[in-house]
Design a protein around this motif. Structure first.
Motif, mmCIF file in Angstrom:
data_model
loop_
_atom_site.group_PDB
_atom_site.id
_atom_site.type_symbol
_atom_site.label_atom_id
_atom_site.label_comp_id
_atom_site.label_asym_id
_atom_site.label_seq_id
_atom_site.Cartn_x
_atom_site.Cartn_y
_atom_site.Cartn_z
ATOM 1 N N GLY A 93 0.820 -1.205 0.000
ATOM 2 C CA GLY A 93 0.000 0.000 0.000
ATOM 3 C C GLY A 93 0.853 1.254 0.000
ATOM 4 N N PHE A 94 1.943 1.226 0.758
ATOM 5 C CA PHE A 94 2.841 2.378 0.795
ATOM 6 C C PHE A 94 3.520 2.584 -0.553
ATOM 7 C CE2 PHE A 94 6.862 4.510 1.567
ATOM 8 C CZ PHE A 94 6.483 5.553 2.398
ATOM 9 N N VAL A 95 4.024 1.497 -1.136
ATOM 10 C CA VAL A 95 4.748 1.622 -2.397
ATOM 11 C C VAL A 95 3.835 2.166 -3.499
ATOM 12 C CG1 VAL A 95 5.898 0.331 -4.238
ATOM 13 C CG2 VAL A 95 6.476 -0.128 -1.844
ATOM 14 N N ILE A 96 2.640 1.603 -3.641
ATOM 15 C CA ILE A 96 1.760 2.061 -4.716
ATOM 16 C C ILE A 96 1.186 3.438 -4.413
ATOM 17 C CG2 ILE A 96 1.228 -0.296 -5.404
ATOM 18 C CD1 ILE A 96 -1.520 -0.007 -4.111
ATOM 19 N N GLY A 97 0.864 3.692 -3.136
ATOM 20 C CA GLY A 97 0.328 5.003 -2.779
ATOM 21 C C GLY A 97 1.344 6.108 -2.995
ATOM 22 N N LYS A 98 2.574 5.852 -2.624
ATOM 23 C CA LYS A 98 3.596 6.871 -2.767
ATOM 24 C C LYS A 98 4.146 6.966 -4.189
ATOM 25 C CE LYS A 98 2.775 8.406 0.976
ATOM 26 N NZ LYS A 98 2.068 9.712 0.976
ATOM 27 N N THR A 99 4.025 5.893 -4.951
ATOM 28 C CA THR A 99 4.324 6.024 -6.376
ATOM 29 C C THR A 99 3.340 7.004 -7.012
ATOM 30 O OG1 THR A 99 5.247 3.789 -6.510
ATOM 31 C CG2 THR A 99 4.476 4.778 -8.565
ATOM 32 N N ALA A 100 2.058 6.888 -6.628
ATOM 33 C CA ALA A 100 1.059 7.843 -7.111
ATOM 34 C C ALA A 100 1.349 9.249 -6.600
ATOM 35 C CB ALA A 100 -0.337 7.396 -6.686
ATOM 36 N N SER A 101 1.836 9.357 -5.360
ATOM 37 C CA SER A 101 2.192 10.679 -4.828
ATOM 38 C C SER A 101 3.327 11.307 -5.626
ATOM 39 C CB SER A 101 2.609 10.557 -3.357
ATOM 40 O OG SER A 101 1.514 10.203 -2.551
ATOM 41 N N VAL A 102 4.313 10.503 -5.997
ATOM 42 C CA VAL A 102 5.414 11.008 -6.822
ATOM 43 C C VAL A 102 4.862 11.587 -8.122
ATOM 44 C CG1 VAL A 102 7.415 10.295 -8.191
ATOM 45 C CG2 VAL A 102 7.194 9.529 -5.818
ATOM 46 N N ALA A 103 3.935 10.858 -8.733
ATOM 47 C CA ALA A 103 3.332 11.353 -9.980
ATOM 48 C C ALA A 103 2.566 12.649 -9.740
ATOM 49 C CB ALA A 103 2.405 10.287 -10.564
ATOM 50 N N ALA A 104 1.782 12.707 -8.656
ATOM 51 C CA ALA A 104 0.995 13.900 -8.362
ATOM 52 C C ALA A 104 1.887 15.113 -8.135
ATOM 53 C CB ALA A 104 0.122 13.658 -7.133
ATOM 54 N N MET A 105 3.014 14.910 -7.483
ATOM 55 C CA MET A 105 3.921 16.024 -7.203
ATOM 56 C C MET A 105 4.604 16.529 -8.466
ATOM 57 S SD MET A 105 5.279 14.370 -3.668
ATOM 58 C CE MET A 105 4.112 14.171 -2.316
ATOM 59 N N ALA A 106 4.959 15.606 -9.350
ATOM 60 C CA ALA A 106 5.543 16.029 -10.624
ATOM 61 C C ALA A 106 4.518 16.790 -11.463
ATOM 62 C CB ALA A 106 6.063 14.820 -11.386
ATOM 63 N N ILE A 107 3.268 16.305 -11.474
ATOM 64 C CA ILE A 107 2.206 16.980 -12.224
ATOM 65 C C ILE A 107 1.959 18.376 -11.660
ATOM 66 C CG2 ILE A 107 -0.264 16.933 -12.744
ATOM 67 C CD1 ILE A 107 -0.025 13.834 -12.784
ATOM 68 N N THR A 108 1.936 18.504 -10.341
ATOM 69 C CA THR A 108 1.708 19.808 -9.715
ATOM 70 C C THR A 108 2.827 20.781 -10.041
ATOM 71 O OG1 THR A 108 0.470 18.779 -7.912
ATOM 72 C CG2 THR A 108 1.341 20.989 -7.517
ATOM 73 N N ALA A 109 4.068 20.309 -9.954
ATOM 74 C CA ALA A 109 5.200 21.179 -10.284
ATOM 75 C C ALA A 109 5.077 21.696 -11.716
ATOM 76 C CB ALA A 109 6.517 20.420 -10.101
ATOM 77 N N ALA A 110 4.752 20.802 -12.646
ATOM 78 C CA ALA A 110 4.637 21.206 -14.050
ATOM 79 C C ALA A 110 3.485 22.171 -14.263
ATOM 80 C CB ALA A 110 4.461 19.967 -14.922
ATOM 81 N N ALA A 111 2.367 21.952 -13.546
ATOM 82 C CA ALA A 111 1.205 22.814 -13.714
ATOM 83 C C ALA A 111 1.494 24.253 -13.317
ATOM 84 C CB ALA A 111 0.032 22.269 -12.891
ATOM 85 N N TYR A 112 2.383 24.449 -12.358
ATOM 86 C CA TYR A 112 2.735 25.799 -11.918
ATOM 87 C C TYR A 112 3.846 26.407 -12.766
ATOM 88 C CZ TYR A 112 -0.118 25.943 -7.683
ATOM 89 O OH TYR A 112 -1.175 26.004 -6.798
ATOM 90 N N LEU A 113 4.519 25.584 -13.560
ATOM 91 C CA LEU A 113 5.662 26.084 -14.330
ATOM 92 C C LEU A 113 5.307 26.424 -15.776
ATOM 93 C CD1 LEU A 113 8.505 23.662 -13.119
ATOM 94 C CD2 LEU A 113 8.319 26.117 -12.642
ATOM 95 N N VAL A 114 4.418 25.636 -16.398
ATOM 96 C CA VAL A 114 4.166 25.797 -17.830
ATOM 97 C C VAL A 114 2.673 25.693 -18.115
ATOM 98 C CG1 VAL A 114 6.414 24.868 -18.510
ATOM 99 C CG2 VAL A 114 4.475 23.312 -18.238
#
Length: 414
Positions: A93-114
């Motif tokens: 649960g931690f591995v899959i949940g935090k893999t999704a968190s990694v994706a969400a954080m990358a998406i958020t960073a990009a949304a604020y940049l471009v």
């Protein structure tokens, strides 16, 4: 006799910074709007429920960390206190949940940049850069986390001060609370829980901190307290300044707090990207080390347990988590990814609370009622998450179970 180098390099400040930077990432910049959609003007109540559940989880996890200092976090605690299968479910649960968190954080960073058309490629580029940096080891990660945590806290305080000094913004949508119900408040809590789920990252790094029995619990609780104050203050400011209706429709609510200051809006965008990247770094480190611990026990493929001889970084595990996050970036929506992440992480903490309930009296530092409250809260928040997120998480949990059974069968036949 030659002295060996001290393997534990991170102290309380660095470990706390990892927890703070993990929490002050995508969640604080992206979770308030969907939470307001669900809970309306009752969003602060949702935040309070999420805070209580997170605090109970923090207390249970800190108590377990004192008895079981080692890499893997609740994966290790669940195995020791409840058995192999509960430990596996927590770790997976931690591995899959935090893999999704990694994706969400990358998406958020990009949304604020471009702008939107470039968001996915930039998110993938951010993920690639952070993954490369993570290959160099925990000391560099802790140093970056300390810097980022300080910058983000100062930046958010500046936003709050500016919002209070600027003319109030009106125009919140009328009737936005008409459909708010208890289930809406609880769904808002499940969404806002995403913003808290970073403090236990320290537990997954226990093998790389000094004096883990003391450092890990202290760093988890310190990071939780710091971020709780920031989130509560931001939630109040957003409701007071934007109103629940407008907040629910604002994709970048923190930037909207300073919309009368265009220069500051740009600064907030940069701040959001920096915070998301810092959180991505910490979460990638924690999730890969849980995968490493599971690989050691052949509950996930063995190559995940390999560590680089000079840095001790589990590079195969880091790359595997990054690959999963890249797939989610390509196919997922930010809200779906957050819901999926919360489902996996809440299962992780459910096992943590159940494990804490079984600890002997000499190892307990909190009342059993606290752990029971945390377990009940995790179940309630999971079942109120969007159905698609629940169904997706269940499917991936079943895949993990099938992989574990296949590995065990192969091991027995070998």
């Amino acid at each position: 006799m030659q002295q060996t180098a001290e393997p534990r390099k991170v102290g309380t400040v660095g470990a706390t910074a990892i927890g703070v930077s993990a929490m002050l990432g995508a969640g604080v910049f992206s979770a308030f709007a969907p939470a307001a959609q669900a809970a309306g003007s009752w969003m602060l109540l949702s935040l309070g429920v999420a805070l209580v559940v997170a605090a109970s989880n923090a207390a249970s996890t800190a108590q377990l960390a004192r008895q079981h200092p080692g890499a893997g976090g609740v994966y290790l605690y669940g195995r020791e206190q409840l058995g192999e299968w509960p430990g596996f479910l927590a770790g997976w649960g931690f591995v899959i949940g935090k893999t999704a968190s990694v994706a969400a954080m990358a998406i958020t960073a990009a949304a604020y940049l471009v702008p939107e058309p470039f968001a996915r490629p930039v998110a993938l580029a951010v993920l690639l850069a952070v993954t490369a940096a993570g290959m160099f080891g925990i000391t560099r990660t802790a140093t970056i986390a300390t810097i980022i945590a300080g910058v983000v806290i100062v930046g958010l305080v500046a936003v709050l001060v500016t919002a209070q000094l600027s003319p109030p913004l009106f125009g919140s949508a009328s009737g936005s609370d008409a459909q708010v119900s208890a289930s809406g408040v609880l769904q808002g809590s499940g969404i806002l829980f995403f913003a808290f789920a970073g403090y236990a990252r320290v537990a997954t790094l226990s093998e790389e901190v000094r004096d883990p029995r003391r450092t890990v619990p202290r760093a988890m609780l310190l990071s939780f307290l710091i971020v709780s104050v920031i989130l509560a203050t931001l939630g109040w400011a957003l409701l007071a300044t934007l109103g629940p209706g407008r907040l629910a429709l604002t994709p970048a609510p923190i930037a909207a707090l300073v919309e009368t200051q265009p220069g500051l809006q740009v600064a907030v965008g940069i701040l959001a990207a920096v915070a998301s990247i810092g959180a991505l770094s910490a979460v990638l480190a924690g999730s890969s080390r849980t995968a490493m611990a599971m690989g050691r026990r052949r509950e996930l493929p063995g190559p995940l347990a390999r560590q680089h001889p000079s840095t001790s970084v589990p590079r195969v595990a880091v790359l595997a988590v990054a690959a999963g996050a890249a797939l989610l970036i390509c196919v997922g929506d930010i809200r779906e990814v957050i819901g999926f992440s919360s489902a996996g992480v809440l299962v992780y903490y459910l096992v943590a609370n159940l494990s804490a309930l079984t600890q002997a009296r000499e190892h307990r530092t909190v009342a059993r009622a606290v752990s029971a409250l945390g377990a009940i809260g995790c179940v309630v928040l999971v079942v109120t998450l969007p159905p698609l997120a629940l169904a997706s998480a269940l499917g991936v949990f079943l895949v993990g179970v099938a992989v574990r059974l296949a590995l065990r069968r192969r091991s027995n036949h070998g």
